[in-house]
Scaffold this active site. Structure first.
Site, short mmCIF file in Angstrom:
data_model
loop_
_atom_site.label_atom_id
_atom_site.label_comp_id
_atom_site.label_asym_id
_atom_site.label_seq_id
_atom_site.Cartn_x
_atom_site.Cartn_y
_atom_site.Cartn_z
N LYS A 85 1.09 4.33 -3.41
CA LYS A 85 0.88 5.43 -2.81
C LYS A 85 2.12 6.41 -2.93
CE LYS A 85 -3.26 5.52 -1.62
NZ LYS A 85 -4.36 5.43 -2.05
N TYR A 116 1.44 -1.27 0.09
CA TYR A 116 -0.04 -0.32 -0.19
C TYR A 116 0.92 1.31 -0.32
CZ TYR A 116 -2.99 3.16 1.82
OH TYR A 116 -4.51 4.70 1.38
P1 NAD Z 1 -12.64 1.96 1.74
O1 NAD Z 1 -12.21 1.25 1.38
O2 NAD Z 1 -13.69 2.92 2.52
O3 NAD Z 1 -13.53 2.92 0.23
C1 NAD Z 1 -12.87 2.76 -0.98
C2 NAD Z 1 -14.12 2.22 -1.97
O4 NAD Z 1 -12.89 2.53 -3.15
C3 NAD Z 1 -15.01 1.17 -1.77
O5 NAD Z 1 -15.93 1.23 -1.55
C4 NAD Z 1 -14.15 0.14 -2.77
O6 NAD Z 1 -15.57 -1.08 -2.93
C5 NAD Z 1 -13.62 0.42 -3.47
N1 NAD Z 1 -12.52 -0.17 -4.62
C6 NAD Z 1 -11.86 -0.54 -4.22
N2 NAD Z 1 -11.91 -1.16 -5.22
C7 NAD Z 1 -11.95 -0.65 -6.49
C8 NAD Z 1 -11.78 -1.09 -7.30
N3 NAD Z 1 -10.77 -1.69 -8.52
N4 NAD Z 1 -13.27 -0.43 -8.52
C9 NAD Z 1 -13.89 0.00 -8.42
N5 NAD Z 1 -13.67 0.62 -7.06
C10 NAD Z 1 -13.35 -0.25 -5.93
O7 NAD Z 1 -12.09 3.22 2.44
P2 NAD Z 1 -11.55 4.91 2.56
O8 NAD Z 1 -10.33 5.41 3.66
O9 NAD Z 1 -12.03 5.99 1.65
O10 NAD Z 1 -10.47 5.08 1.18
C11 NAD Z 1 -10.46 6.14 -0.05
C12 NAD Z 1 -9.25 5.96 -1.09
O11 NAD Z 1 -7.98 7.25 0.49
C13 NAD Z 1 -7.75 5.25 -1.17
O12 NAD Z 1 -7.56 4.63 -1.77
C14 NAD Z 1 -7.01 5.44 0.24
O13 NAD Z 1 -6.09 4.74 0.25
C15 NAD Z 1 -7.15 6.49 0.51
N6 NAD Z 1 -6.92 6.72 1.91
C16 NAD Z 1 -7.45 6.91 3.45
C17 NAD Z 1 -6.91 7.15 4.94
C18 NAD Z 1 -7.30 7.36 5.49
O14 NAD Z 1 -8.04 8.09 6.47
N7 NAD Z 1 -9.44 6.48 5.80
C19 NAD Z 1 -5.45 7.73 4.37
C20 NAD Z 1 -5.26 7.86 3.33
C21 NAD Z 1 -5.35 6.86 2.03
#
Ligand code: NAD
Length: 313
Positions: free
Chosen positions: A172, A168
């Site tokens: 990133k 991951y």
């Molecule tokens: P989440 O799991 O709640 O949402 C991610 C969504 O992406 C899910 O609904 C999933 O079904 C969808 N998804 C996954 N693979 C997919 C694919 N191949 N095609 C289409 N849709 C797909 O997670 P989140 O925390 O909301 O993450 C959103 C983004 O933010 C991600 O890129 C994550 O790495 C990044 N991120 C989140 C945080 C945090 O604090 N939550 C921190 C750093 C980065």
């Protein structure tokens, strides 16, 4: 538009990948609330990226349209190039253009070395890196033809060091190089590319190194403080036509917004005759790594002009 006007997206078409849950849902809702036509893409799998479900994308579309907005669901897999192409083609087919791509879809397959195997790496790169690459590339000709576009990529502060989710953090990190380089290529076409490093409590956060912690067990006040919609205003700003920022990384979460930058220390310059020795490197380590006076280059050329400045003339 001046600073006191509303930042609206009327007439704009936005794709938000992974918008069926978490941060993507919040981004999609805000863009739609402010007038954008939104394509809510979500495969609907588990947080590890297994399976699929049309429910999340459809639910968010129902939320948006129920509130008077315009949105359609898309359940293509952005982990596959064909899925990315179909997502963009369907967007243009439905709304005639694509102005904004928020590359947000993500999965999380916690593992370190040596457990993190080739499959873990490939599955992770497929969604985060290749998904961003292929979706943006499919939207590119439309944006170039329009002479306008806004692309947002999603990195993670996991880049600061996340040993138990190695693939991951690797994916990133790659997105930072992608963002900063594409930004340079994009600017002449009226396209701006920036990167968001979000911080919110979502599905993956609840298992970050603690597989047994559930959302319910997290402190309610902390959950409230780290709501997903507290990140989205920065994403919407970067997606707006008034935003002229390009190639930057912005951190957002818990009501705090900041710039994350890449800097280089002034370093040590050898005046030894011939090739500097290994011992010279060791002896001057503190100067090499000393941070005061660091340089934040805008691009490779700015870095080279600064770092190799002593060669000028
Ligand atoms: P989440 O799991 O709640 O949402 C991610 C969504 O992406 C899910 O609904 C999933 O079904 C969808 N998804 C996954 N693979 C997919 C694919 N191949 N095609 C289409 N849709 C797909 O997670 P989140 O925390 O909301 O993450 C959103 C983004 O933010 C991600 O890129 C994550 O790495 C990044 N991120 C989140 C945080 C945090 O604090 N939550 C921190 C750093 C980065």
């Amino acid at each position: 538009m001046n600073a006191t006007s509303d930042f609206r997206f009327d007439g704009r078409v936005a794709i938000v990948t992974g918008a069926g849950r978490g941060l993507g849902r919040a981004h999609a809702r805000l863009l739609a609330e402010r007038g954008a036509k939104v394509v809510v893409n979500d495969l609907g799998g588990t947080k590890e990226g297994d399976g699929s479900d049309t429910g999340p994308a459809n639910d968010v579309v129902a939320e948006i349209t129920g509130a008077g907005g315009v949105a359609i669901a898309d359940t293509h897999n952005v982990g596959e190039e064909e899925g990315c192409k179909a997502l963009v083609a369907d967007t243009v087919g439905a709304f005639g253009r694509v102005d904004i791509v928020v590359n947000n879809a993500g999965i999380s397959r916690f593992a370190t070395f040596p457990e993190a195997d080739a499959e873990n790496l490939e599955r992770t790169l497929d969604v985060h890196l290749r998904g961003t690459w292929h979706t943006t590339r499919a939207a590119w000709p439309h944006m170039v033809e329009q002479g306008y576009g806004r692309v947002i990529t999603t990195t993670s502060t996991g880049m600061f060091g996340l040993p138990d989710n190695l693939a991951y953090a690797t994916a990133k990190g790659a997105l930072i190089g992608f963002t900063r380089s594409l930004a340079q290529a994009a600017a002449p076409h009226g396209i701006l590319v920036n990167c968001i490093a979000p911080n919110a409590i979502t599905r993956p956060s609840t298992s970050a190194g603690k597989p047994n912690i559930t959302t319910q067990q997290l402190d309610a006040a902390r959950q409230e403080a780290m709501r997903t919609d507290l990140v989205s205003p920065m994403v919407a700003y970067l997606a707006h036509e008034d935003c002229q920022v390009n190639g930057d990384i912005l951190v957002a979460g818990a009501r705090r917004f900041a710039r994350w930058f890449l800097g280089v220390t002034p370093g040590y310059q050898s005046d030894a005759v011939g090739v500097p020795t290994v011992e010279e490197i060791a002896k001057h380590w503190d100067e090499i790594t000393d941070r005061p006076g660091y340089h934040v280059p805008e691009n490779l050329h700015a870095w080279a002009a600064h770092f190799m400045g002593h060669l000028a003339g």
